[in-house]
Design an enzyme around this catalytic site. Structure first.
Site, PDB file in Angstrom:
ATOM      1  N   ARG A   1       4.338 -14.164  17.385  1.00  0.00           N
ATOM      2  CA  ARG A   1       3.817 -12.532  17.955  1.00  0.00           C
ATOM      3  C   ARG A   1       3.386 -13.020  19.621  1.00  0.00           C
ATOM      4  O   ARG A   1       3.394 -14.386  19.738  1.00  0.00           O
ATOM      5  CB  ARG A   1       2.062 -12.595  17.421  1.00  0.00           C
ATOM      6  CG  ARG A   1       0.968 -13.845  17.154  1.00  0.00           C
ATOM      7  CD  ARG A   1      -0.012 -13.024  16.223  1.00  0.00           C
ATOM      8  NE  ARG A   1      -1.038 -14.223  16.019  1.00  0.00           N
ATOM      9  CZ  ARG A   1      -2.160 -13.731  15.502  1.00  0.00           C
ATOM     10  NH1 ARG A   1      -2.392 -13.056  15.090  1.00  0.00           N
ATOM     11  NH2 ARG A   1      -3.290 -14.586  15.841  1.00  0.00           N
TER      12      ARG A   1
ATOM     13  N   ARG B   1      -1.440 -28.027  10.941  1.00  0.00           N
ATOM     14  CA  ARG B   1      -0.791 -26.833  11.875  1.00  0.00           C
ATOM     15  C   ARG B   1      -1.121 -26.698  12.838  1.00  0.00           C
ATOM     16  O   ARG B   1      -2.469 -26.143  12.976  1.00  0.00           O
ATOM     17  CB  ARG B   1       0.046 -25.249  11.122  1.00  0.00           C
ATOM     18  CG  ARG B   1       0.813 -26.278  10.123  1.00  0.00           C
ATOM     19  CD  ARG B   1       2.494 -26.338  11.106  1.00  0.00           C
ATOM     20  NE  ARG B   1       3.527 -25.680  11.416  1.00  0.00           N
ATOM     21  CZ  ARG B   1       4.301 -25.848  12.028  1.00  0.00           C
ATOM     22  NH1 ARG B   1       4.495 -26.901  12.125  1.00  0.00           N
ATOM     23  NH2 ARG B   1       4.448 -24.603  12.458  1.00  0.00           N
TER      24      ARG B   1
ATOM     25  N   ARG C   1       1.029  -1.438   0.453  1.00  0.00           N
ATOM     26  CA  ARG C   1       0.342   0.183   0.168  1.00  0.00           C
ATOM     27  C   ARG C   1       1.205   1.389  -0.398  1.00  0.00           C
ATOM     28  O   ARG C   1       1.519   1.561   0.867  1.00  0.00           O
ATOM     29  CB  ARG C   1      -0.947   0.265   1.595  1.00  0.00           C
ATOM     30  CG  ARG C   1      -1.999  -1.515   1.795  1.00  0.00           C
ATOM     31  CD  ARG C   1      -2.649  -1.160   2.344  1.00  0.00           C
ATOM     32  NE  ARG C   1      -3.871  -1.627   3.003  1.00  0.00           N
ATOM     33  CZ  ARG C   1      -4.690  -2.068   3.525  1.00  0.00           C
ATOM     34  NH1 ARG C   1      -4.587  -1.401   4.712  1.00  0.00           N
ATOM     35  NH2 ARG C   1      -5.216  -2.887   4.071  1.00  0.00           N
TER      36      ARG C   1
END
Length: 377
Positions: free
Chosen positions: A287, A256, A183
């Site tokens: 994360r 997974r 973007r």
């Protein structure tokens, strides 16, 4: 006559939405789940005023006004906007890849500067492939390099992807990454959808609304006593693993999985954002989620003196673990198609729905939309 019209196996979003629709149609439903709670992977646990997403971040987003209004009938959704960050070796980058990212990476301050850098890096990999006689990307690494260039791939794609899939990018098929949006505007909103947010008070309120008036049982394992459960209803809605339903007759599908490490910290604000991806291969988790940022914005976070974070560790799936992501390579897609054919031939009275039963990755909104379009018999 059997006690119920529908036995719904699995109290995730598909099962709960189907139960609501069936009840609205005057059908008798029983929803069962092998876990000790309802809601499947959108289940939250409230700890000291914080709704903890027990199975990873779930952000509802859709372009469908009908779907958005439907879920808001049960609980009002807030204004949360998904704007994750990436941490690569201690440096932070905005996601998705946008002008903020390009400025942080190269100091580019105009779209023209950023385009020139990315185009040059793309050209380098294209020329290399031509020298090697390749007419198209042969693996995920080459695919990603052709999409975003060397710097973004090395810092923000490779390590995260290899942790997520448990194998080198050079060994992964290119179709796993069909596109990596770039973007050239200063916009950190991860989704393009018109509507997005989190239920005020957590996803449990959505589940409770969908299942209001529906009989439910937890810690009830359909596969452990299948004959008994099949006698309870005229039809079965099955949202578990389709290969497990057929006793793995054609072989096991690959998945997974994820392992979550939840931690309560004696501080009000740990990372300043709901989601921070760790993209270096040297960091074992993918994360860190700080849950209070899903529902408290700005300095509101300091209203609660503690915070809760969750680290996500991708793992190979094995029996006993929760399956999360289908491994949609050629082998597994072919095997899943064979199971779907078996379902049509041998289980015409069973509705297979949702991520596990269809062996497809779904966001939440498409699950709801699919159920709303179904005919309830």
């Amino acid at each position: 006559m059997k006690p119920y019209d529908y036995l719904i196996v699995g109290a995730g979003l598909f099962g709960c939405t189907f139960a609501w629709r069936a009840r609205q149609a005057g059908r008798r439903c029983l929803v069962i789940d092998r876990r000790n709670h309802l809601g499947g992977n959108i289940h939250c646990e409230q700890i000291d005023g914080i709704n903890v997403h027990q199975y990873g971040a779930h952000i509802f987003h859709t372009n469908s006004r009908e779907v958005w209004q439907f879920v808001n009938n049960f609980v009002e959704f807030n204004r949360y906007t998904n704007s994750p960050l990436a941490n690569y070796e201690g440096r932070l980058y905005n996601l998705p890849f946008n002008m903020n990212t390009f400025c942080q990476m190269w100091g580019a301050v105009t779209p023209q500067q950023a385009r020139a850098i990315i185009d040059e890096q793309r050209r380098e990999v294209t020329l290399r492939l031509q020298r090697e006689g390749a007419t198209e990307p042969r693996n995920l690494e080459e695919q990603a390099l052709m999409l975003v260039g060397r710097d973004i791939y090395e810092r923000l794609v490779r390590g995260y992807t290899e942790k997520q899939w448990g194998r080198p990018c050079t060994q992964l098929p290119p179709f796993i990454i069909k596109r990596l949006p770039l973007r050239f505007v200063f916009d950190n909103n991860y989704f393009n959808d018109r509507f997005q947010g989190i239920p005020i008070g957590g996803y449990n309120r959505l589940v409770e609304g969908l299942l209001q008036g529906v009989e439910t049982r937890t810690q009830a394992d359909f596969m452990a006593d299948r004959n008994y459960w099949e006698q309870q209803a005229e039809r079965v809605v099955f949202t578990g693993q389709i290969d497990e339903y057929f006793g793995y007759a054609l072989g096991r599908l690959d998945w997974r999985s994820l392992r979550f490490e939840h931690q309560q910290l004696d501080e009000a604000n740990h990372q300043g954002n709901a989601v921070v991806n760790y993209t270096s291969a040297s960091v074992p988790f993918t994360r860190i989620i700080e849950h209070k940022h899903f529902e408290l914005f700005g300095n509101e976070v300091y209203r609660l003196p503690t915070t809760i974070v969750s680290r996500e560790y991708p793992t190979e799936w094995e029996p006993g673990r929760e399956p999360f992501y289908p491994v949609n390579d050629e082998h597994n897609n072919r095997l899943a198609a064979q199971y779907r054919e078996m379902a049509a031939a041998k289980a015409p009275n069973v509705i297979f729905g949702g991520r596990l039963a269809e062996y497809r990755y779904y966001d939440m909104a498409p699950i709801v939309e699919n159920v709303l379009k179904m005919t309830i018999e």
